[in-house]
Structures are given as C-alpha cells and as structure tokens.
Motif scaffolding. Structure first.
Motif, short mmCIF file in Angstrom:
data_model
loop_
_atom_site.label_atom_id
_atom_site.label_comp_id
_atom_site.label_asym_id
_atom_site.label_seq_id
_atom_site.Cartn_x
_atom_site.Cartn_y
_atom_site.Cartn_z
N ALA A 390 57.55 28.28 -6.38
CA ALA A 390 58.10 28.54 -5.06
C ALA A 390 56.97 28.69 -4.04
N LEU A 391 57.20 28.21 -2.83
CA LEU A 391 56.20 28.27 -1.76
C LEU A 391 56.45 29.48 -0.87
N ASP A 392 55.40 29.92 -0.22
CA ASP A 392 55.49 30.99 0.77
C ASP A 392 54.56 30.63 1.92
N ARG A 393 55.14 30.16 3.03
CA ARG A 393 54.32 29.71 4.15
C ARG A 393 53.48 30.84 4.73
N GLU A 394 54.01 32.09 4.65
CA GLU A 394 53.26 33.20 5.21
C GLU A 394 52.01 33.48 4.39
N ARG A 395 51.99 33.08 3.15
CA ARG A 395 50.79 33.26 2.32
C ARG A 395 49.87 32.06 2.44
N VAL A 396 50.39 30.87 2.31
CA VAL A 396 49.61 29.63 2.46
C VAL A 396 50.45 28.66 3.27
N SER A 397 49.94 28.25 4.44
CA SER A 397 50.71 27.38 5.32
C SER A 397 50.41 25.90 5.09
N GLU A 398 49.37 25.59 4.36
CA GLU A 398 49.02 24.18 4.12
C GLU A 398 48.16 24.08 2.87
N TYR A 399 48.40 23.03 2.10
CA TYR A 399 47.65 22.80 0.88
C TYR A 399 46.89 21.48 0.99
N GLU A 400 45.66 21.51 0.54
CA GLU A 400 44.86 20.29 0.39
C GLU A 400 44.78 20.00 -1.10
N VAL A 401 45.60 19.08 -1.55
CA VAL A 401 45.71 18.78 -2.98
C VAL A 401 44.88 17.54 -3.28
N GLU A 402 44.09 17.62 -4.31
CA GLU A 402 43.27 16.47 -4.73
C GLU A 402 43.76 16.00 -6.09
N VAL A 403 44.24 14.76 -6.14
CA VAL A 403 44.67 14.16 -7.40
C VAL A 403 43.46 13.46 -8.02
N ARG A 404 43.05 13.93 -9.17
CA ARG A 404 41.87 13.39 -9.84
C ARG A 404 42.28 12.52 -11.02
N ALA A 405 41.69 11.33 -11.10
CA ALA A 405 41.95 10.39 -12.19
C ALA A 405 40.67 10.20 -12.99
N GLU A 406 40.79 10.20 -14.31
CA GLU A 406 39.63 10.06 -15.19
C GLU A 406 40.01 9.14 -16.34
#
Length: 787
Positions: A390-406
């Motif tokens: 579950a998300l909580d905007r008041e705790r984190v308003s934006e995520y920078e997600v990095e999808v790593r392939a190996e």
C-alpha cells in the motif's frame, strides 16, 4: 455506388498460352455473358501489366501475355501475385490472389562454357581439383541439380554437399597420367535438374598434362582443419596455421598459400593467409550474432613447371561471448498512481531482450532500490511493474524506480531503465491538532474580541484535501456554533474546536479547549456583620458584643465596640474581625494588621484569623478605653484594603460589667458572677464545638473529594501542565490549602455562599512564605472555608 469486397484464389502455370482460362468469375461477380465489357471490368496489379485480363465475352479471367515466374518472383517460392479486379459500373472491388506455379523452363547454367586445367603427369591418383558448379533459375525440384562426367579412364567426379542447397565439385584423378600418350583430356561436365522433363547444362573441361613437376603439395590434416574461435577475437589474431609438404626438389617444392573461396562468400574478406607460413589471421572482427560458421578453402600452389597445388578446408566455428548487454524498454506507463491503489495494480509494462545466446542471453530483472513495487513476468522477455504494498503519499510522494537487467554471462552484463512513479493524493488523513486538549488561561475583564488562544490542525494531504477550516462545536447538541450572538461565559469553560478539510468526503478532527479565568484583584475586602447581629464582631469568651457600624471601604473605616476586664491574662480573645473578598485565590487571601497604635500596645490581632486578643495582662494603667485601628488587606497586586476602628472598654469585675451591660442601649452582654468560671466553661464548650465542626467538615470534604475523583478521573489530564498544579482554596479568614497531586481538591464551608476553585501553575504568584504558613497553621480551626 456500393463497393463489395471479396477475395478468390487462382493458380496458373508459368508460360501458359495466351487465352488460357485462369478462372470463371461469373459465379463470384454474378456476371452474365457480355456483362464484363459493359460493366468495364479490368485487372489492376501495382500499376503494371498483370499478364491476365477479363474476357469481355465470357467474363472469365484469361492469360493475356507471357507469364514468367522467374521474371515475376525470382527465386522466391511460392510466387503469389495479389491483383485487384475493378468493376466500374457499378463500382466494385474484388481481390484476386494468383499463384504462378513453376515449370521446368530453365536449364542449368555453368558460369563458363570451358574450364582449362594443367595437371602434371606425375600427379598421383586421388588428386582433387575443385570445379565451379552450375545454377538453375527455377525453384524447388526443378532447381535440384545432379552432375555427371563424361566417361574417362583417368578422371572421376566427386560431389560433396555442405547442405541441401550447396554442393562442391571436385575432379578426382583416378589413374596416373601419361602426357606422351594423351597430352590433353577433354571431358564434358553435365548438370541435370530435377524437372520433368529434366533439362541439362554442360561445361567442357580441358585438361593439359604437364611434365616434370609430378608432386603437388600435400596438407597434413586430411585436408580439413576444424577450429573454434570466440567472437571477440581481435583483428590480426591468428585463427589457424595450415601446413603442406611437397616432396619435389628445388623450385618444384617451393609453394605459396592462398584462400581460393569461402562460405559464405562474404567471409573471404574477413580472413587472410600468409603465403609462406600458412598462418590464417582475422582481418575483421567476427560476430556470432551474424554468422556462426565459416568455411575457407585454401590452396597451396608450388612454383614448379607446370605448378602443382594441394587443397584443404578450414571449418571455423564462432563461439558466443557475452558482448551484448541486455536492453530494457518501457512499453507502457500508467502514472500517477493513486495512493489508495490496490496491491497488484500494474504500473508499467517493460520489454527485455539480449542478442547473445545460451546463458549469455538469459536475463534476470530486479527493482532497485527497495520500494513498494515489484516485477512479474508471464512471457519470456516481458515484465510488469506491479504494486506490492500500500502507498502513502504523505510519507513518499514520488518514487524513482530503477529496473535492472542482468544476463547470465561471466562476467554478467547489466542494463537499467529508470521509471518515475508519482503518487497522487486521496483524502485519507483527517486534520489533527497538535494537542488533544488545550488549557487556556484568560484574564478576568478581558475585552471582547481579544485573542484567548490559537489552535492549529495539520492535514498532511495536499490541495483541497489538506485545506482546513475551523469552527466551534457544541458536543451536547451536535451543532456548529456561529460567530454571532452572545453566550454565557460558563458555556466556554470547556468546548470543542472542529477542523474540517475540503476533501470529498471531508474528514474531521476535534480538540477540546479548557478555559480557566484568571482572577484580577478588582474587589476590596468587605467587613461582615457579627453572628449576633452587630457589624464585624463576633462574641467570644470574655463577653464581647458589637455596636452599630457603617459600610467599609478603602476610604472609610468601621467603628466597633468591645469590652475587656482588667487583669485578663495574655492571649485572651476579646473580639474577632470578619471580612471577605469577592476575588478568588491569592487576591482573596486576607491578612489583618494593627495600624494604630503603633508600637507595643496591650492588644494584638491574628495575622490571618482576625482575632483580637490581649498581648499581655491588662492593667489599670492602660486606661478605661483602648482604641485600635485595624486594616484588612488582600494579597493582590496592587493590594486592596479596608479599615475598622475597635474601641475596647476596660471594666472591673463581673457585676460592673452586668450593670454596664444592663444600662447599655447597644445590647452588651456581660458575664455573670463567677465570670471567670463561666468564661472557662464557655471556652471549653467552644473548643469541643470547633472539634465537632472540623470532624463533620472532614467527612463531608472526603465524600466530596471521592465523588469528584470518580466524576472527573477520565479528564484529569486537562489540568496537567508543564509543572504540577497547585490548588488553592480561600477561606474567609485567609487560610490556604495546597495540593501537589494531579487531581481536583475541594474546600467546603458553611459560611457565605462563594464557589472558587483555582488552579495555579508555576508562572503565577508563589505560595505564602514559611512564616505565613506557620501563622495559618496556628489559626483557630473553627474558621469557615469557602468552596
């Protein structure tokens, strides 16, 4: 015009005669004989001549010109032409797919009609000489070639196939040559295709037998070198070293190496061979992903006359290396994500690939850093970025997600793709006050409109979801309080402030405000009438009565009357001054002082009790009358006061007092005979009366305290402040009681009707000094306490 679309498939052999009927269109188009010309039906094919047309008379699709499958489609099989049949009256379009089938109309063709060879007579049987094969423009079985050689006692034909489409021809010497017998051999090489009937092509082989140099170079690995080379080999690196031997002598044994052909043909430019050493080296880098197998044909030709040559092949297998990093693409992105999105919501679709093979091309993906998102895959190379928590905007308003392939190579290669996932707000946070209960101190006589306190509620949501409005709320009726109109001050002792945000639906937060009015010293002490009806004086042992008085104030004074007997011992109470102050707490704490006479007089007054008693034994030298001016002050800032004048008459014996009392118009009460004894008895009776009153009062106070504790225990925290609260109860004589516990205490009295409950925090005036406390503890216990 109505346009009707349809499709039909016909087949016709190439080279069919002009006029050959390909198909009957009357059923598909509903045409009758002669209608095709009237309706202007024609064939369209990519703006070119199609080779077929619609017969105007019969409406059939017929061959109109030569159909050459090789011209139309080349080596492609099958050969399918997509035509459009256009009817103009009315407009209709019909799609026709015409398959042109191959016939064996092309004979095999050699690149040259004649090929010449020079072969030394000393060539050994088994010597092999490569030949150029033929080609056939047809396809399928019509292009499958077989080769035959004209009859010869010295030569045979050897055909090798690397695959079904590639064949290598070798002329093999089967019997030693004799130039003197047959100097030139003429042979015919025939290529026959698989058509019915089959077609053939020929090439003449002219073989000249040379004398002298009768040994050709021979390779030492059965003419085949098998090599494996990784694709990351650098330019100039050696692939293999071939080695040939020539048993001749002199110049006939000197030979050089050369690459005569390669498969595929473009590979020849990727390799070079040293003519003397036979070292085969790379001239270009290899790429496993483009070509995985190379075959080189190498010739070793000597310098004899005529020159002889030996041949070998190098089969090179390219090994894959992990030289391609994975590639990641975001094919779909659904942002922003609502903070109330359910677990499993798909945020993005990603595609992953790697051009390498085997373990080098197997890719594993992960999400970094740790976040509420994860990866799921159902198909090879396809991933879904899904919500795992579950998300909580008041705790984190934006995520920078990095999808790593190996990939699975050693060492592995990696790639990454960043995905920005903003979180949009929902109204999931109610306004919250910094305190559940606010304790507010307001000064008495505060002007209307003055600010009493400032409360603030925080709502971590954004925009309208976090915009807060305030109102007063009455818990009893449940209705909001409007700003207009007056209300009694008692209704504001405790009330609620309501904070409502502007979300949909709105959320509400509440806080309780406890209001305490801080007393100001705006009332001066007031003298009370005595219990017997006179003003300001109580009768005690020794016989005292009061006379008539007038109102007391700061500017005026009261005249009181009392009598004392000569010879009365020190400490004998002759009168008691009673006063009250309408203020509360510290401002209502009264003290009594003798203003006149100054110095050491025969009388003194209790600092907090107001009792006037003898300071020493009375003597005749003290005169028949003493006049005392007593001032009553409170402890306010500034202090307020009232004064009283006490006139004390000194008399002898009890009879004289009775006489005086009987003749007194003011109603004096004097002691009878044995006045001393009566006084003692009266004093004893007063002591027991005080004890009884204290006992009853203690039980009553205890009952009220227990009731108050049970009544107010859940809200005891209301009175909590930064330091322990001090509870002060003011009595009519100015006595004080302190409690350091965090609870409510109650002081009860049966005196004048007054209800004061004061809570002092450390920033208010300090409690009385030790001397004052001691004086208080020494006050007569019969003093009445106000509640």
């Amino acid at each position: 015009w109505s346009v009707v679309a349809g499709q039909v498939r016909y087949s016709v052999a190439e080279e069919a005669k002009v006029g050959t009927v390909v198909g009957r269109l009357s059923q598909e188009l509903g045409l009758e004989a002669g209608d095709a010309e009237a309706r202007r039906v024609r064939v369209v094919w990519q703006g070119r001549r199609a080779g077929v047309e619609v017969s105007g008379a019969s409406g059939a699709l017929v061959v109109s010109s030569r159909l050459d499958r090789e011209e139309l489609c080349g080596k492609s099989a099958p050969c399918s032409l997509r035509l459009e049949l256009l009817q103009e009256r009315p407009l209709r379009v019909f799609h026709v797919e015409l398959d042109v089938t191959d016939i064996n109309d092309n004979a095999p063709l050699f690149p040259v009609n004649e090929e010449a060879f020079n072969i030394a007579e000393s060539s050994l049987p088994g010597s092999r000489f490569p030949l150029e094969g033929a080609s056939d423009a047809d396809v399928g079985a019509n292009a499958e070639l077989s080769y035959t050689l004209s009859p010869s006692d010295h030569f045979t034909l050897d055909v090798k196939s690397s695959d079904e489409n590639t064949k290598f021809l070798f002329l093999v010497l089967s019997k030693p040559l004799d130039r003197e017998t047959v100097p030139v051999h003429r042979l015919v090489l025939t290529a026959t295709d698989g058509g019915r009937p089959s077609l053939t092509g020929t090439m003449e082989l002219v073989i000249t037998v040379l004398d002298v140099n009768d040994n050709a170079p021979q390779f030492n690995q059965s003419s085949v070198y098998k090599v494996q080379l990784p694709e990351n080999g650098a330019e100039g690196s050696m692939v293999v070293r071939v080695n040939a031997m020539d048993p001749d002598e002199g110049i006939n044994k000197e030979f050089s190496y050369s690459i005569v052909s390669a498969v595929p043909g473009a590979s020849r430019d990727s390799f070079s061979i040293h003519p003397k050493t036979g070292e085969v080296k790379l001239t270009k880098t290899l790429d496993y992903e483009d070509v995985r197998f190379h075959e080189l044909h190498i010739e070793a030709g000597d310098k004899g006359t005529p020159p002889l040559s030996g041949h070998c092949s190098v089969e090179l297998e390219v090994l894959d290396v992990n030289d391609n990093a994975p590639e990641v693409w975001v094919t779909s992105l659904s942002v922003p994500v609502s903070e109330d999105a359910s677990v499993g919501t798909v945020v993005a679709l990603l595609s992953v690939s790697d051009r390498d093979s085997g373990a080098n091309g197997r890719v594993q993906c992960s999400v970094w850093p740790t976040s509420p998102f994860g990866l799921e895959t159902r198909f090879l190379g396809s991933y879904s970025l899904v919500l795992r928590e579950a998300l909580d905007r008041e705790r984190v308003s934006e995520y920078e997600v990095e999808v790593r392939a190996e990939d699975g190579g050693k060492p592995p290669l990696r790639a990454s793709r960043g995905v920005r996932v903003p979180v949009c707000d929902v109204n999931d946070n109610a306004p919250a006050f910094s305190q559940a209960v606010y304790t507010v101190l307001a000064r008495e006589n505060e002007a209307a409109g003055a600010e009493l306190a400032r409360v603030w509620a925080r709502d971590p949501d954004e925009a309208g979801n976090g915009r807060v409005s305030y109102s007063l709320w009455e818990g009893v009726s449940g209705a909001s309080v409007s700003g207009g109109g007056w209300r009694p001050a008692s209704s504001y002792v405790s009330f609620e402030v309501r904070a409502v945000d502007a979300g949909e639906p709105p959320l509400v937060g509440n806080a309780t405000v406890q209001l305490f009015v801080v007393d100001e010293n705006d009332n001066a002490p007031v003298l009370l009438p005595p219990a017997g009806g006179g003003p300001g004086l109580d009768p005690f042992a020794g016989g005292v009565v009061g006379g008539s008085v007038e109102a007391a104030s700061d500017a005026g004074s009261e005249t009181l009357w009392a009598w004392a007997a000569w010879g009365a011992p020190a400490g004998q109470v002759v009168a008691k001054i009673r006063a009250v102050d309408a203020d509360s707490g510290y401002n209502a704490w009264l003290r009594y002082e003798v203003l006149e006479p100054r110095g050491k007089g025969p009388f003194r007054v209790g600092l907090y009790s107001g009792e006037v008693s003898t300071a020493r034994a009375l003597e005749e030298a003290d005169g028949p009358r003493q006049r005392l001016v007593i001032v009553v002050r409170d402890h306010g800032e500034p202090s307020r006061s009232a004064t009283a004048t006490l006139s004390v008459s000194l008399v002898e014996g009890g009879e004289k007092m009775l006489a005086v009392g009987g003749s007194s118009s003011s109603g004096l009460v004097l002691p009878a005979e044995g006045g001393a004894a009566a006084g003692s008895a009266s004093a004893s009776t007063n002591v027991w009366l005080v004890v009884g009153i204290c006992a009853v009062s203690s039980v009553f106070v205890l009952a009220l305290v227990l009731y108050g504790a049970s009544r107010w225990a859940p809200r005891s925290a209301v009175l909590s402040g930064p330091a322990p609260a001090t509870l002060v109860c003011a009595s009519e004589v100015g006595s004080w009681s302190y409690s350091q516990r965090q609870s409510r205490s109650l002081c009860v009295a049966d005196g004048a009707g007054k209800s004061d409950l004061m809570v002092f925090s450390p920033n208010l005036p300090p409690p009385p000094s030790d001397s004052a406390s001691k004086s208080t503890s020494q006050a007569e216990p019969s003093s009445l306490l106000d509640t």
